[in-house]
Design a protein around this motif. Sequence first.
Motif, short mmCIF file in Angstrom:
data_model
loop_
_atom_site.label_atom_id
_atom_site.label_comp_id
_atom_site.label_asym_id
_atom_site.label_seq_id
_atom_site.Cartn_x
_atom_site.Cartn_y
_atom_site.Cartn_z
N TYR A 1 -16.53 8.83 10.64
CA TYR A 1 -14.86 8.81 11.02
C TYR A 1 -14.79 7.27 10.84
CZ TYR A 1 -15.94 6.86 15.73
OH TYR A 1 -16.45 6.29 17.03
N GLY A 2 -13.49 6.73 10.92
CA GLY A 2 -12.98 5.28 10.64
C GLY A 2 -11.62 4.96 10.42
N GLU A 3 -11.54 3.81 10.03
CA GLU A 3 -10.16 3.58 9.95
C GLU A 3 -10.04 2.89 8.57
OE1 GLU A 3 -6.92 -0.03 11.38
OE2 GLU A 3 -8.65 0.59 12.70
N ALA A 4 -8.83 3.04 7.82
CA ALA A 4 -8.91 2.74 6.37
C ALA A 4 -8.49 1.12 6.19
CB ALA A 4 -7.59 3.50 5.76
N GLY A 5 -8.02 0.55 7.41
CA GLY A 5 -7.75 -0.96 7.05
C GLY A 5 -6.50 -1.05 6.37
N PRO A 6 -5.90 -2.29 6.14
CA PRO A 6 -4.82 -2.59 5.49
C PRO A 6 -4.51 -1.88 4.27
CG PRO A 6 -6.12 -4.77 6.31
CD PRO A 6 -7.00 -3.54 6.17
N ALA A 7 -5.31 -1.34 3.48
CA ALA A 7 -5.09 -0.88 2.37
C ALA A 7 -4.35 0.78 2.53
CB ALA A 7 -6.25 -0.52 1.48
N GLY A 8 -4.81 1.17 3.81
CA GLY A 8 -4.20 2.54 4.17
C GLY A 8 -4.92 3.59 3.21
N PRO B 1 -18.81 11.17 15.98
CA PRO B 1 -19.42 11.80 17.23
C PRO B 1 -19.62 13.17 17.17
CG PRO B 1 -17.36 10.36 17.86
CD PRO B 1 -17.52 10.53 16.38
N ALA B 2 -21.21 13.24 17.27
CA ALA B 2 -21.72 14.70 16.95
C ALA B 2 -21.04 15.99 17.88
CB ALA B 2 -22.96 14.69 17.35
N ASN B 3 -20.36 15.63 18.84
CA ASN B 3 -20.01 16.44 20.00
C ASN B 3 -18.65 16.92 19.49
OD1 ASN B 3 -19.31 14.08 20.63
ND2 ASN B 3 -18.99 14.82 22.84
N LEU B 4 -17.77 16.19 18.71
CA LEU B 4 -16.36 16.46 18.34
C LEU B 4 -16.27 16.97 17.10
CD1 LEU B 4 -14.91 12.89 19.49
CD2 LEU B 4 -15.30 14.98 20.74
N SER B 5 -15.06 17.54 17.12
CA SER B 5 -14.36 18.24 15.63
C SER B 5 -13.92 17.00 14.67
CB SER B 5 -13.27 19.34 16.08
OG SER B 5 -12.26 18.67 16.39
N PHE B 6 -13.63 17.40 13.68
CA PHE B 6 -13.20 16.27 12.84
C PHE B 6 -11.67 16.09 13.25
CE2 PHE B 6 -15.95 18.13 9.47
CZ PHE B 6 -16.74 17.18 9.10
N GLU B 7 -10.61 16.90 13.67
CA GLU B 7 -9.43 16.56 14.29
C GLU B 7 -9.67 15.68 15.43
OE1 GLU B 7 -10.48 19.53 13.46
OE2 GLU B 7 -8.94 20.75 12.18
N GLN B 8 -10.62 15.99 16.53
CA GLN B 8 -11.00 15.11 17.52
C GLN B 8 -11.37 13.86 17.13
OE1 GLN B 8 -13.69 17.89 19.70
NE2 GLN B 8 -12.26 17.99 21.26
N ALA B 9 -12.31 13.65 16.24
CA ALA B 9 -12.76 12.32 15.90
C ALA B 9 -11.43 11.53 15.14
CB ALA B 9 -13.94 12.48 14.85
N ALA B 10 -10.73 12.02 14.40
CA ALA B 10 -9.77 11.46 13.93
C ALA B 10 -8.76 11.08 14.69
CB ALA B 10 -8.96 12.51 12.48
N ALA B 11 -8.77 11.36 15.87
CA ALA B 11 -7.87 10.95 16.90
C ALA B 11 -8.11 9.28 17.26
CB ALA B 11 -7.52 11.84 17.89
N ALA C 1 0.76 -1.00 0.07
CA ALA C 1 -0.08 -0.05 -0.06
C ALA C 1 1.05 1.42 -0.09
CB ALA C 1 -0.82 0.14 1.28
N THR C 2 0.67 2.01 -1.14
CA THR C 2 1.59 3.14 -1.31
C THR C 2 1.24 4.49 -0.59
OG1 THR C 2 0.93 3.73 -3.25
CG2 THR C 2 2.66 2.08 -3.26
N VAL C 3 0.06 4.73 -0.13
CA VAL C 3 -0.39 5.74 0.28
C VAL C 3 -0.62 5.49 1.99
CG1 VAL C 3 -2.24 7.51 0.88
CG2 VAL C 3 -1.64 6.54 -1.43
N ARG C 4 0.03 6.27 2.87
CA ARG C 4 0.20 5.91 4.05
C ARG C 4 -1.07 6.62 4.86
NH1 ARG C 4 2.99 3.00 3.51
NH2 ARG C 4 1.09 1.87 4.39
N GLY C 5 -1.47 6.08 6.17
CA GLY C 5 -2.44 6.75 6.95
C GLY C 5 -3.56 5.63 7.34
N GLN C 6 -4.20 5.65 8.60
CA GLN C 6 -5.15 4.72 8.92
C GLN C 6 -6.26 5.36 9.33
OE1 GLN C 6 -5.10 1.07 8.81
NE2 GLN C 6 -3.44 1.68 7.50
N ASP C 7 -6.45 6.23 10.31
CA ASP C 7 -7.55 7.21 10.81
C ASP C 7 -8.06 8.21 9.90
OD1 ASP C 7 -7.11 5.49 12.98
OD2 ASP C 7 -6.19 7.02 14.23
N VAL D 1 -1.38 12.83 17.91
CA VAL D 1 -0.63 13.73 16.92
C VAL D 1 -1.71 13.59 15.60
CG1 VAL D 1 0.88 14.12 15.33
CG2 VAL D 1 1.38 13.46 17.74
N VAL D 2 -2.36 14.87 15.35
CA VAL D 2 -3.35 14.93 14.30
C VAL D 2 -3.02 15.45 13.13
CG1 VAL D 2 -5.53 15.99 13.70
CG2 VAL D 2 -5.49 14.84 15.73
#
Length: 336
Positions: A93-100, A118-128, A65-71, A328-329
């Motif tokens: 929000y979610g996780e990309a899985g093995p394909a990243g 989560p409705a009460n969180l920002s995108f940055e918080q949810a991505a964590a 998988a050449t593009v990094r990142g899970q969350d 770290v976001v």
Amino acid sequence: MKAIVQDRYGSPEVLRLREVDVPAPGDDEVLVRVRASSVNAYDWHAMRGDPYLARLTFGLRRPAATVRGQDFAGRVEAVGRAVTRFRPGDEVYGEAGPAGGAFAEYVCVPEKLVEAKPANLSFEQAAAIPLAATTALVCLRDGAELQAGQHVLINGASGGVGTFAVQLAKAYGAQVTAVCRTRNVELVRSLGADHVVDYTREDFTRTDAVRAGRRYDVLLDLVGNRSLTGLRRILTPDGSLVLSGGGVFTGGSLLGPMSLLIRGPLVGRLVRQRIVAPFAAAGRGHLATLRELAESGRLTPVVDRTYRLDEVPDAIRYVETEHARAKVVVRVLPNH
């Protein structure tokens, strides 16, 4: 679209911001316009192909998988024809899985790995949340079968997984002892830890409390810097040792932190204490549970630093070598 790409294993310098095609969702997939992502130990392990045994999963000679990142957290851009739970415009929000692929402006993910944000969180918080909080949830709820009133010790309590583990253990009614370095003592206390051990001043496997006979029902080890003998020493006779250490990069190795994760359960077959190394992968059920906990106020992501997409190499370097506090976001798009 812009994405962080790597075509060979190595240090953060192998990561490049490039223009790549926007992925097209398959029948059961969701295309998400990414607003934010976050960095996990998994990302630098995949970047370096370390430990070498992990290349059986990551790719033997180069990353599969050449593009990094899970969350990820963002808005649905398009859905496959078999997708029933989401529609364009939904915040998810979610996780990309093995394909990243989450360190990018768009990510294509199976529907089963996506949940309403989560409705009460920002995108940055949810991505964590996804990978780190799922790891904490699986370790404590499923691996340790944590019960209200039990005493749990968390080694690595101020890291990405650890800050969630402290909160989850308290949410399940446990008494929590957190192990961290001096600068993070107040942080873990603010998350609900009942007791804090500063590992720069004392060895938590040989503290006065242990010598006096205090033992823990559950020990969650997120660091992998102690021996099995030392960890078992501070457990009750029928206590549970849960291993999930990501380690830090110290040069290429065959097994790295996986050595303890492999040996532990083998030893566990020969002793009364339970020793487990549960596998954590985010899915709809885990993400829904975490969303409910976040919306109820019992789980709050702690963000140490925020980087831009083009700064991902710096973000991974920081997590890999600098004992990052909490999460770290990566902000991919403005939060609006």
